[in-house]
Design an enzyme around this catalytic site. Structure first.
Site, PDB file in Angstrom:
ATOM      1  N   ARG A 146       1.272  -6.624   5.404  1.00 58.07           N
ATOM      2  CA  ARG A 146       1.524  -6.911   3.995  1.00 58.07           C
ATOM      3  C   ARG A 146       0.948  -8.280   3.623  1.00 58.07           C
ATOM      4  NH1 ARG A 146       7.803  -6.218   2.971  1.00 58.07           N
ATOM      5  NH2 ARG A 146       7.870  -7.490   4.851  1.00 58.07           N
TER       6      ARG A 146
ATOM      7  N   ASP B 248      -1.821  -4.551   0.284  1.00 58.53           N
ATOM      8  CA  ASP B 248      -0.628  -4.110  -0.424  1.00 58.53           C
ATOM      9  C   ASP B 248      -0.659  -2.582  -0.501  1.00 58.53           C
ATOM     10  OD1 ASP B 248       1.503  -3.594  -2.046  1.00 58.53           O
ATOM     11  OD2 ASP B 248       0.808  -4.806  -3.745  1.00 58.53           O
TER      12      ASP B 248
ATOM     13  N   ARG C  71       9.328   6.043   9.595  1.00 59.30           N
ATOM     14  CA  ARG C  71      10.123   7.267   9.692  1.00 59.30           C
ATOM     15  C   ARG C  71       9.316   8.431   9.125  1.00 59.30           C
ATOM     16  NH1 ARG C  71      16.416   6.086   7.956  1.00 59.30           N
ATOM     17  NH2 ARG C  71      16.337   3.815   8.183  1.00 59.30           N
TER      18      ARG C  71
ATOM     19  N   HIS D  97      17.489   2.132  17.175  1.00 60.74           N
ATOM     20  CA  HIS D  97      16.806   1.106  17.957  1.00 60.74           C
ATOM     21  C   HIS D  97      16.737   1.569  19.402  1.00 60.74           C
ATOM     22  CE1 HIS D  97      16.105  -2.016  15.037  1.00 60.74           C
ATOM     23  NE2 HIS D  97      17.349  -1.941  14.596  1.00 60.74           N
ATOM     24  N   ASP D  98      16.094   0.777  20.220  1.00 59.66           N
ATOM     25  CA  ASP D  98      15.914   1.092  21.641  1.00 59.66           C
ATOM     26  C   ASP D  98      17.191   1.627  22.275  1.00 59.66           C
ATOM     27  OD1 ASP D  98      16.216   0.196  24.570  1.00 59.66           O
ATOM     28  OD2 ASP D  98      14.061  -0.070  24.293  1.00 59.66           O
TER      29      ASP D  98
ATOM     30  N   ASP E  95      11.561   0.881  23.638  1.00 61.42           N
ATOM     31  CA  ASP E  95      10.476   0.350  22.822  1.00 61.42           C
ATOM     32  C   ASP E  95       9.159   0.287  23.586  1.00 61.42           C
ATOM     33  OD1 ASP E  95      12.077   0.040  20.640  1.00 61.42           O
ATOM     34  OD2 ASP E  95      12.266  -2.130  20.780  1.00 61.42           O
TER      35      ASP E  95
END
Length: 374
Positions: free
Chosen positions: A38, A70, A95, A136-137, A166
């Site tokens: 970004r 962007d 996702r 998460h992991d 991860d």
């Protein structure tokens, strides 16, 4: 550039954890990886401050070029698609459905470049009841069944940092899949979509354990097996100075070598394979190892087949003679970089360098990859 992947062009959409790690692995091996991040606006600065990690310390981006785009701007999306047209690999870690909403889903990208490998790296995969669930992991490792096994008997499971989900099951498996798909694409002339799920990767890592379970050689009660701290001859022990040594004397010959150098009378000790005697054996081993410092035990077992090593800190590991001799770690600025692995005799990977804070213009990259275009 150097390495066995020299000439492979990769676009990654900036993300956390496994996506940059997969990019780092590919870049270490010589691929030209371009990260789409970004623009440096207020939101991204806030994210950086929350994370607390400065650019030069974000080792997942070493060897990686960055362009600021962007993705909420149609012009920005078009510029990424033009990058994808010239790339061999396109990687996203959103996702399911997010890349499609941005206009960068696999149907759009592969239409622009039919030979591209489109890698999707997520926690739960692209389908199934949990596909769109946050995690998460620790969640993926727990859901795979692996975390249950990572406990001492009667104690709570302990997550192994975020190395297993991860990085091992996620980033490493994704990088492996990407290289496989690139090889196939060069043979067939067709790209494909890669669904790399951390939960799948962690499950795959348990293959040996699943075989032991099927053979009746592994108990589902954690902390009671050979490799999960159940066996007293495969565990860590505290030394006189508060340091620890790791003992991995599984095989009978290695075990005999181990106990013979403890400096105590072991004639009355329980037999190595007598599981009923393991609690007593653990107590005896612990008492013996507590009698000397970690450094003293390192000297006692140096050069032997007892499979005993000191438990080193990261800084100690960097200075260890063996590790230093192999240049396993290299200081770049004030960061300790693990060296690229594995090692190649003819096309070595890149030497670690500090991640760059420079932002390239997309047109620069397109011109470099496709001379004559801008």
């Amino acid at each position: 550039m150097s390495g066995p992947l020299e000439g492979v062009r990769v676009v990654t959409l900036a993300g956390m954890g496994p996506v940059p790690f997969a990019g780092m692995l590919l870049a270490d091996m010589g691929a030209h990886v371009v990260r789409v991040a970004r623009p440096a606006n207020r939101a991204s600065r806030a994210l950086s401050q929350t994370d607390g990690l400065r650019e030069e310390h974000d080792l997942g981006n070493r060897g990686v070029d960055t362009v600021a785009v962007d993705l909420k701007d149609p012009g920005g999306v078009e510029s990424v698609l033009r990058l994808a047209e010239a790339a061999d690999v396109f990687v996203e870690g959103y996702r399911p459905g997010v890349a499609e909403r941005l206009g960068l889903g696999p149907e759009v990208v592969t239409k622009r470049n039919p030979t591209v490998v489109y890698a999707r790296l997520t926690g739960y995969g692209q389908d199934g009841p949990l596909a769109r669930t946050a995690g998460h992991d620790i969640n993926y490792v727990a859901q795979s069944g692996a975390l249950h096994a990572m406990a001492r008997e009667g104690e709570a499971p302990r997550p192994p940092l975020n190395l297993l989900g991860d990085y091992a099951g996620g980033g490493t498996m994704a990088a492996f899949g990407i290289v496989c798909a690139v090889l196939e694409a060069r043979a067939s002339g067709h790209g494909q979509v890669l669904d790399a799920a951390m939960i799948d990767g962690v499950a795959l890592l348990t293959a040996k354990i699943q075989g032991l379970r099927a053979a009746g050689l592994y108990d589902d009660v954690p902390g009671t097996n050979y490799l999960d701290s159940g066996a007293p001859f495969y565990d860590t022990y505290r030394c006189k100075d508060g340091g620890y040594v790791a003992v991995g004397a599984l095989e009978p010959d290695f075990y005999r070598e181990f106990v013979s150098r403890l400096g105590v009378d072991v004639s009355g000790w329980p037999d190595q394979e007598d599981r009923s005697g393991w609690p007593r054996l653990r107590e005896l081993i612990g008492r013996a190892l507590a009698s000397r410092t970690r450094a003293e035990w390192a000297e006692v077992y140096a050069g032997t087949d007892a499979c005993v090593t000191p438990v080193l800190t990261f800084d100690e590991a960097a200075g260890d003679p063996h590790n230093a001799g192999r240049r396993m770690f290299q200081h770049v600025g004030d960061a300790l970089h693990p060296a690229p692995a594995p090692r190649f005799s003819r096309t070595p990977g890149r030497r670690p360098s500090a991640p760059s804070a420079e932002r390239l213009d997309v047109r620069q990259v397109i011109r470099y990859w496709n001379p004559g275009r801008s």
